[in-house]
Write an enzyme that holds these catalytic residues in place. Structure first.
Site, short mmCIF file in Angstrom:
data_model
loop_
_atom_site.label_atom_id
_atom_site.label_comp_id
_atom_site.label_asym_id
_atom_site.label_seq_id
_atom_site.Cartn_x
_atom_site.Cartn_y
_atom_site.Cartn_z
N CYS A 88 0.81 -1.21 0.00
CA CYS A 88 0.00 0.00 0.00
C CYS A 88 0.85 1.27 0.00
CB CYS A 88 -0.91 0.02 1.23
SG CYS A 88 -1.84 -1.50 1.53
N CYS B 53 -1.88 2.53 3.46
CA CYS B 53 -2.64 1.51 4.17
C CYS B 53 -3.57 2.14 5.20
CB CYS B 53 -1.70 0.50 4.82
SG CYS B 53 -2.54 -1.06 5.28
N GLU C 183 -9.03 -6.52 13.75
CA GLU C 183 -10.06 -6.91 12.80
C GLU C 183 -10.18 -8.42 12.76
OE1 GLU C 183 -9.54 -3.14 9.71
OE2 GLU C 183 -8.72 -5.10 9.19
N SER D 258 -12.61 -6.07 9.06
CA SER D 258 -11.97 -5.53 7.87
C SER D 258 -13.05 -5.04 6.91
CB SER D 258 -11.15 -6.63 7.19
OG SER D 258 -10.83 -6.28 5.87
#
Length: 556
Positions: free
Chosen positions: A48, A121, A443, A469
């Site tokens: 990311c 990210c 998550e 998520s």
């Protein structure tokens, strides 16, 4: 114009500071120019953010050519995809605070006049914006962009498919060779996870807030437009500085309502609730979970995006990006078109500069939405007096009643799923994974994807005081508050307790009387600290409820 940076550049007493800066190549004329901080979350720990140095060079070139002096500095990033499903995921939400704090501290110490942040990210986006609001200097946020989808057996795949493949393989529905193939195909290069997961959701929300250049959120990471817009932002931040257009002038209640509408209309991640609450807290804007429910009830879902839908972020870019979604909202009379943005123009004025592609299914026409309501619902009941969050975008089953299967950690729940100990009708309860209890509120994608991969996505529900998520699908209730670690009702649940989830009624409850819940709580004892020292211990002492954004200065 009086500049913050005058404190380190002007007067004989600042000769030592100037001497230090001359060592970095500054000359006499540079001390008369605005100083621009370029906070870069570049990192080699995640795809990311791995390309952000390229964009930072473009930003700095734009700043210089517009008459400013750029100063690049770094901060951390945590890859949610790599940290997912094990002890490392506890660090993800904690990193949001570290990112915000580190940007705030450098900008405060060096007295830079304006700020550009480069993000990728999940937690880098809200962390950077929280710092911008605290500092309240002219600022623009840049997003590194989405990864392009991979291809597996003739169709697009994302990291979501890899997590679900793990469950399918455990259930005997996928061979080891197929699992390896999807693993190798899903992430073909740089950029944030490709569906409407948390990073792409937050980029969309921040564009809607007015703190990102219009049309910027959906551009794929490898696209040359990323470099061009980064250069343009480097130039534009000097104009924002000249106009004294600071974040708190942009981040009004109307701006937050626009962001919530975009999240609802796109079917975005539940993490938008947590992060927008935290950003609003920094801005001093009154915002609550009830605002999300109110707006989502009144906002149709027009975008058909993964994880529940068919399209990825690159598809949205192809047809007009986030501005197309905002145009739908404006046409419907919902969007606050007069809200100001970093361009110095209103949302409505920005949208007039775009031309959109018609005749596609990525974003449906005004009169034929994917659903008549938005993608977020807030449920309450005797298990969640402060509320809990449900993502309902593209979820077919919005009510479930069944026996609780209670686990005191995500790992124990995942092991039970992989061992095929979860059966149709169950309500998986994962507790002690909230902001304090975990600590860090991880998550649950590994668990939810494994459930879906085993074919139980429509037969099993899940509730947790942790998070989900953006890639999670199915009837999943997160952010249950108060959390178990502070004696929330979820701490009292036992295997077999009858749980009711009814989104239409906004209900999350157990078939237990108030007296029974109270009696169980009298024998409950708070768990021992999992981390008695270090960053996690400090975080656990300071963090507040998820219902208020899990910010660090809201703890009782």
């Amino acid at each position: 114009m009086t500049r913050r940076s005058d404190l380190v550049t002007s007067g004989n007493e600042r000769a030592p500071a100037r001497a230090m800066m001359r060592a970095m190549g500054l000359r006499d004329e540079d001390f008369q120019k605005p100083f621009v901080g370029v906070a870069n979350t570049f990192s080699e720990v995640t795809p990311c953010n791995v390309h952000l140095n390229r964009l930072a060079k473009a930003v700095k070139r734009g700043v210089r050519e517009a008459g400013g002096v750029p100063f690049e500095f770094g901060t951390i990033a945590v890859s949610d995809g790599i940290a997912m499903g094990h002890e490392g995921m506890k660090a993800s939400l904690v990193s949001r605070e570290v990112i915000a704090d580190s940007i705030e501290l450098v900008m405060h110490a060096h007295r830079y006049d304006a700020l550009v942040t480069l993000t990728g990210c999940d937690k880098t986006l809200p962390g950077a914006l929280m710092a911008m609001v605290r500092l309240n200097v002219p600022a623009i946020l840049i997003y590194g962009g989405t990864i392009l989808p991979g291809t597996f057996e003739g169709h697009d795949v994302t990291i979501q498919d890899v997590f679900e493949a793990v469950g399918a393989h455990a259930a005997g529905k996928m061979t080891a060779a197929q699992l390896k193939s999807v693993e190798c195909a899903a992430c073909p290069g740089e950029g944030s996870c490709g569906g409407l997961f948390t990073a792409n959701t937050m980029a969309s929300c921040i564009e809607a807030l007015g703190m990102m250049w219009p049309g910027h959120a959906a551009i794929p990471a490898p696209d040359a437009r990323r470099d061009r817009t980064s250069y343009e932002v480097g130039q534009a931040v000097l104009r924002v500085l000249q106009q004294s257009l600071t974040p708190r002038k942009i981040l009004t209640k109307e701006a937050f309502e626009n962001a919530i509408m975009v999240d609802a209309a796109m079917g975005g991640s539940t993490n938008a609730v947590l992060h927008l609450l935290a950003i609003a807290h920094e801005a001093g804007v009154p915002l609550s979970v009830d605002d999300f429910d109110r707006i989502s009830r009144a906002t149709p879902q027009w975008a058909d995006m993964k994880p529940g839908g068919r399209f990825v972020m690159a598809d949205l870019d192809r047809v007009g990006g986030v501005p197309l979604v905002m145009q739908r909202l404006l046409e419907a009379g919902l969007l606050r078109g007069d809200a100001i943005t970093v361009t110095g123009r209103t949302v409505k004025e920005n949208l007039r500069t775009f031309r959109f592609t018609n005749g596609h299914d990525v974003v449906r026409p005004l009169k034929s939405p994917v659903a008549p309501y938005g993608g977020i619902a807030i449920v309450r009941g005797n298990l969640a007096p402060e509320g809990a969050v449900v993502k309902i975008a593209n979820v077919k089953k919005l009510a479930h009643q069944g026996p609780a299967r209670v686990f005191d950690s995500e790992l124990l729940a995942f092991e039970a799923v992989q061992a095929k100990q979860i059966t149709s009708g169950d309500v998986v309860v994962i507790r002690y994974e909230g902001p304090k209890g975990s600590p860090g509120m991880p998550e649950m994608l590994a668990v939810t994807a494994a459930i879906r991969g085993q074919g139980l996505g429509e037969q099993v529900a899940l509730m947790t005081d942790g998070r989900f998520s953006g890639a999670t699908t199915g009837l999943m209730v997160g952010h249950v508050a108060p959390e178990a670690a502070v004696g929330g009702p979820i701490a009292c649940l036992r295997d077999g307790d009858a749980i009711t989830i009814d989104v239409a009624k906004r209900q999350l409850s157990a078939a237990l009387s108030d007296a029974e819940l109270a009696a169980r709580l009298t024998s409950w004892k708070p768990p021992a600290l999992k981390y008695p020292s270090g960053a996690f211990a400090k975080y656990a002492r300071l963090v507040g409820s998820a219902s208020r954004g899990a910010v660090l200065d809201e703890a009782p």
